[in-house]
Design an enzyme around this catalytic site. Structure first.
Site, PDB file in Angstrom:
ATOM      1  N   LYS A  35      62.384  66.617  60.259  1.00 39.79           N
ATOM      2  CA  LYS A  35      62.114  65.753  61.492  1.00 39.79           C
ATOM      3  C   LYS A  35      62.900  65.717  62.439  1.00 39.79           C
ATOM      4  CE  LYS A  35      64.807  62.097  59.099  1.00 39.79           C
ATOM      5  NZ  LYS A  35      64.939  61.490  57.964  1.00 39.79           N
ATOM      6  N   ARG A 128      67.078  50.216  51.176  1.00 42.62           N
ATOM      7  CA  ARG A 128      65.823  50.771  51.840  1.00 42.62           C
ATOM      8  C   ARG A 128      64.927  50.729  50.718  1.00 42.62           C
ATOM      9  NH1 ARG A 128      65.887  55.657  56.097  1.00 42.62           N
ATOM     10  NH2 ARG A 128      64.907  56.519  54.167  1.00 42.62           N
TER      11      ARG A 128
HETATM   12  C1  LIG Z   1      66.133  62.011  57.104  1.00 47.56           C
HETATM   13  C2  LIG Z   1      65.901  61.613  55.856  1.00 47.56           C
HETATM   14  C3  LIG Z   1      66.950  62.625  54.930  1.00 47.56           C
HETATM   15  C4  LIG Z   1      67.811  63.657  55.611  1.00 47.56           C
HETATM   16  O1  LIG Z   1      68.937  63.065  56.103  1.00 47.56           O
HETATM   17  P1  LIG Z   1      70.172  64.056  56.511  1.00 47.56           P
HETATM   18  O2  LIG Z   1      71.416  62.737  56.442  1.00 47.56           O
HETATM   19  O3  LIG Z   1      69.827  64.273  57.869  1.00 47.56           O
HETATM   20  O4  LIG Z   1      70.415  65.069  55.621  1.00 47.56           O
HETATM   21  C5  LIG Z   1      66.715  62.588  53.581  1.00 47.56           C
HETATM   22  N1  LIG Z   1      65.881  61.933  53.035  1.00 47.56           N
HETATM   23  C6  LIG Z   1      65.119  61.024  53.810  1.00 47.56           C
HETATM   24  C7  LIG Z   1      63.943  60.122  52.872  1.00 47.56           C
HETATM   25  C8  LIG Z   1      65.006  60.907  55.051  1.00 47.56           C
HETATM   26  O5  LIG Z   1      64.133  60.078  55.590  1.00 47.56           O
END
Ligand SMILES: *Cc1c(COP(=O)(O)O)cnc(C)c1O
Length: 353
Positions: A35, A128
């Protein structure tokens, strides 16, 4: 076109490879979270060359851009009821926490005669997404097992996102114990226990095998740090993404504005320290594109003074003359947020190295 982001595909491939090899030794599979770079196909290919075979994104619009031949596409944000058809079409796997959504997804998969893999999210306290109540979890799992077009492949959790709760041996052990309890209760075996994001990486530093076996990683691959303490990790490259801007004005001016100080363009009342006359540079980029706090000039002799929507002002007093002219390029190191923002701005170009 400038401004643009210079993307070093070799360094990204190397980060993906280093991380995957390390985690493999700990018995952990890794999904690259796309993303932050909008699932840019060239970057996805580089990470695939690094050996990663799972790609995860919060939006199906980004998953749609990923070639299924690259690997499994995992949807990260628990889906809206109104988008299950798109999820069915573009995701092979998803994180879930509501039976109504699973039911709708099962129907959408039936219409496409395919199956979809599901990880049930468990909230360990970050508050969350995820099941908080065990009864709710077991009741949903039972119905999920009876769904014809959904395959339950494991559990997952998310930490350090809303509440800032750190992953620890204790809370991840709770995830493992809950998963084992589900397996015993339903007499099944679940292949994946997905223990979070880049903030869980610090727990793998010893290289020891863990009972959890899946991580979703964005930050470590793109900026080379783990996310619990923001420390460099495994010597991963920190400069895969560099922002390139261009100087549009270069003039000597005082360091304190002249006149009565009211509010600036963002409603803030700025304060200034008198540092005498400076060589002040303006580069053509602004807070519409990126927050200046998320950037660091590559040249340590340069300093960001501030920015309005479309102009960023720098102190160039200590620069070589050739670096401080109209038309000179100014480069910045970017943090995770800066990469995310610039990749969603339609005014910022990309160039691949
Ligand atoms: C964005 C996201 C991640 C990635 O997190 P990082 O800290 O960038 O590794 C992992 N899991 C979910 C559900 C996310 O939304």
């Amino acid at each position: 076109m400038v401004p643009r982001v210079r993307v070093d595909l070799k360094k990204l491939e190397s980060n993906a490879h280093t991380l995957r090899e390390h985690l493999l030794r700990c018995g952990i599979e890794v999904a690259s979270v796309t993303k932050v770079f909008g699932a840019d196909p060239k970057i996805v290919e580089a990470i695939h060359r690094g050996g990663i075979r799972f790609f995860a994104d919060s939006r199906w619009q980004n998953l749609q851009r990923i070639d299924p031949a690259m690997g499994k596409r995992l949807l990260l944000r628990i889906p809206m009821l109104s988008e299950v058809e798109m999820v069915a079409k573009y995701a092979d796997m998803s994180l879930q926490s509501e039976w109504r959504v699973l039911q709708a997804l099962d129907e959408a998969m039936a219409a496409q005669s395919k199956t979809h893999e599901v990880l049930l999210m468990i909230d360990l306290g970050d508050l969350r997404e995820g099941f908080f109540d065990e009864e709710d979890l077991f009741a949903t799992a039972e119905k999920l097992l009876r769904s014809k077009h959904l395959r339950w492949v494991g559990t997952g959790t998310n930490l350090t996102c809303y509440g800032g709760v750190l992953p620890t041996r204790e809370n991840l052990d709770r995830l493992v114990r809950t998963t084992r309890k589900l397996e015993e209760h339903f007499r099944i075996s679940l292949p994946w226990i997905a223990a979070g994001n880049s903030s869980s990486l610090y727990l793998t530093e010893s290289g020891k095998k863990e009972e959890w076996n899946f991580l979703r990683i964005g930050e470590a691959i793109v900026v080379g740090t783990e996310a619990a303490f923001g420390q460099p990790y495994l010597g991963l490259h920190r400069d895969c993404f560099v922002l390139e801007t261009e100087v549009v004005e270069s003039k000597r001016k005082p360091s304190v504005p002249i006149g009565e100080i009211g509010k600036n363009a963002f409603g803030e009342t700025p304060v200034f320290e008198d540092e005498g006359e400076q060589l002040r540079l303006i580069v053509a980029i602004g807070r519409q594109d990126v927050d200046p706090l998320d950037l660091e000039p590559l040249n340590p002799r340069m300093r960001i003074l501030g920015a309005s929507s479309d102009h960023m002002i720098l102190d160039g007093t200590h620069l070589e003359e050739s670096d401080a002219q109209v038309g000179s390029r100014v480069l910045f190191n970017m943090n995770y947020r800066a990469i995310l923002r610039t990749f969603t701005s339609s005014y910022i170009d990309r160039v691949y190295l």
